[in-house]
Scaffold this motif. Structure first.
Motif, PDB file in Angstrom:
ATOM      1  N   GLU A   1     -21.376  19.357  20.693  1.00 13.15           N
ATOM      2  CA  GLU A   1     -20.152  18.718  20.418  1.00 13.15           C
ATOM      3  C   GLU A   1     -20.451  18.110  18.924  1.00 13.15           C
ATOM      4  OE1 GLU A   1     -17.379  18.282  22.608  1.00 13.15           O
ATOM      5  OE2 GLU A   1     -18.592  19.923  22.829  1.00 13.15           O
ATOM      6  N   LYS A   2     -21.599  17.584  18.705  1.00 12.23           N
ATOM      7  CA  LYS A   2     -21.654  16.921  17.134  1.00 12.23           C
ATOM      8  C   LYS A   2     -22.702  17.841  16.249  1.00 12.23           C
ATOM      9  CE  LYS A   2     -21.572  12.618  19.810  1.00 12.23           C
ATOM     10  NZ  LYS A   2     -22.307  11.482  20.405  1.00 12.23           N
ATOM     11  N   ASP A   3     -23.185  18.933  16.786  1.00 13.17           N
ATOM     12  CA  ASP A   3     -24.189  19.553  16.015  1.00 13.17           C
ATOM     13  C   ASP A   3     -25.427  18.879  15.654  1.00 13.17           C
ATOM     14  OD1 ASP A   3     -24.356  22.051  13.172  1.00 13.17           O
ATOM     15  OD2 ASP A   3     -25.027  22.066  15.259  1.00 13.17           O
ATOM     16  N   ARG A   4     -25.750  17.714  16.303  1.00 14.79           N
ATOM     17  CA  ARG A   4     -27.123  17.093  15.978  1.00 14.79           C
ATOM     18  C   ARG A   4     -27.355  16.338  17.292  1.00 14.79           C
ATOM     19  NH1 ARG A   4     -25.288  11.396  15.489  1.00 14.79           N
ATOM     20  NH2 ARG A   4     -23.183  11.212  15.139  1.00 14.79           N
ATOM     21  N   LYS A   5     -28.443  15.691  17.339  1.00 19.52           N
ATOM     22  CA  LYS A   5     -28.811  14.905  18.286  1.00 19.52           C
ATOM     23  C   LYS A   5     -27.817  13.908  18.683  1.00 19.52           C
ATOM     24  CE  LYS A   5     -33.894  15.298  17.636  1.00 19.52           C
ATOM     25  NZ  LYS A   5     -35.093  14.639  17.605  1.00 19.52           N
ATOM     26  N   ALA A   6     -27.919  13.402  20.054  1.00 21.38           N
ATOM     27  CA  ALA A   6     -26.823  12.484  20.451  1.00 21.38           C
ATOM     28  C   ALA A   6     -27.426  11.144  19.854  1.00 21.38           C
ATOM     29  CB  ALA A   6     -27.148  12.246  21.924  1.00 21.38           C
ATOM     30  N   THR A   7     -26.361  10.495  19.673  1.00 21.65           N
ATOM     31  CA  THR A   7     -26.658   8.929  18.965  1.00 21.65           C
ATOM     32  C   THR A   7     -27.429   8.215  19.577  1.00 21.65           C
ATOM     33  OG1 THR A   7     -24.595   8.145  19.812  1.00 21.65           O
ATOM     34  CG2 THR A   7     -24.492   9.036  17.562  1.00 21.65           C
ATOM     35  N   GLU A   8     -27.583   8.234  21.178  1.00 22.75           N
ATOM     36  CA  GLU A   8     -28.434   7.335  21.803  1.00 22.75           C
ATOM     37  C   GLU A   8     -29.870   7.537  21.442  1.00 22.75           C
ATOM     38  OE1 GLU A   8     -29.617   6.900  26.298  1.00 22.75           O
ATOM     39  OE2 GLU A   8     -27.923   7.819  26.012  1.00 22.75           O
ATOM     40  N   PRO A   9     -30.845   6.686  21.230  1.00 27.35           N
ATOM     41  CA  PRO A   9     -32.467   6.800  20.810  1.00 27.35           C
ATOM     42  C   PRO A   9     -32.785   7.738  21.989  1.00 27.35           C
ATOM     43  CG  PRO A   9     -31.775   4.595  21.225  1.00 27.35           C
ATOM     44  CD  PRO A   9     -30.430   5.375  21.286  1.00 27.35           C
TER      45      PRO A   9
END
Length: 286
Positions: free
Chosen positions: A198-206
């Motif tokens: 969905e974001k092409d990166r890690k989830a924003t949640e740590p």
């Protein structure tokens, strides 16, 4: 098998559950996604319930019985094209799904465990699998391994492991069967896995710091008398090389190096089945 397409181009992402009919935490999470009407922002999402026949006979009074109908489906993802006469429910299902699975770019296979153990992601035998597990970010333990002697798993398919193929896969072991903690871990991992697309990166949640370990020894029971020396917990690290951890008839099973990590010890090991995998830690949180 449920497929949801976005009007925007993107990867074909798949999440599979119920490889084993008594491991239903993943199925609950996929059913929740369907009820919520989740749709990808790009590409295609496939939600696949693998072994519905086995799940259909689940009973709380004998929950182990519904693991499979005829044989373990997650040992059949090899050369199924060559055994057309095998009368197995699981083999027929693998043949049905395989052409579709081989169109997937990124796959997460959802499982749970019989014995108490820390949640982990099995990354399979390729660096691609490790990279996907690290990008997913949770659980904290990532295990690189080559599978079982009894046969290849879904994540071992050449489609996902060949260096010339961009496709990749990993397998979640979310925790102990039928526990609420396992369900919550599965939800968190699925959410993080979907966030990659969905974001092409890690989830924003740590995410928790990850431990990466590589299986160096797969201990297979040679007798029906395999016994651990104590009730080890999956994820335990044995500090000293040469520590006795089990006996197999007259044979002693000892740790081959310091800081040996135990992967999914099986306390009801049958002859010729995997009893435990021994892993060397490659990286630790700093």
């Amino acid at each position: 098998m449920h497929q949801v397409r976005s009007p925007h181009a993107g990867p074909h992402v798949a999440i599979t559950a119920l490889m084993h009919g008594n491991e239903y935490a993943g199925a609950i999470v996929l059913a929740d996604l369907l009820r919520l009407g989740f749709a990808p922002r790009q590409g295609t999402l496939s939600l696949i319930f693998l072994n519905l026949e086995a799940f259909s006979r689940f009973s709380p009074t004998n929950p182990i019985r519904s693991r499979f109908m005829d044989e373990d489906m997650n040992r059949l993802w090899g050369n199924v094209h060559g055994n057309l006469s095998r009368p197995s429910s699981e083999e027929r299902r693998v043949r049905q799904l395989l052409p579709y699975i081989e169109t997937v770019d990124r796959l997460l296979d959802l499982h749970s465990m019989l014995w108490p153990a820390d949640p982990l992601i099995l990354a399979g035998p390729s660096q691609k699998g490790i990279d996907l597990a690290v990008r997913t970010g949770t659980p904290a333990l990532v295990i690189a391994d080559s599978g079982h002697s009894a046969g290849p798993r879904l994540i071992d398919l050449p489609h996902f492991t060949r260096p010339d193929s961009p496709a990749c896969a990993c397998l979640l072991e979310g925790g102990q069967h039928w526990s609420y903690a396992c369900l919550e871990t599965t939800r968190k991992t699925v959410s993080s896995f979907l966030a990659i697309s969905e974001k092409d990166r890690k989830a924003t949640e740590p995410h928790p710091p990850q431990i990466i370990a590589e299986v160096t020894h797969r201990v297979t029971a040679q007798t029906g008398l395999f016994t651990f020396t104590q009730s080890f917990h999956g994820g335990d690290i044995i500090a000293t090389r040469g520590t006795l951890i089990a006996t197999d008839g007259n044979d002693e099973i000892r740790t081959p190096y310091d800081n040996c990590l135990l992967v999914m010890p099986n306390f009801r090991t049958a002859r010729h089945h995997t009893a435990v995998r021994l892993a060397r830690v490659q990286s630790m949180p700093t």
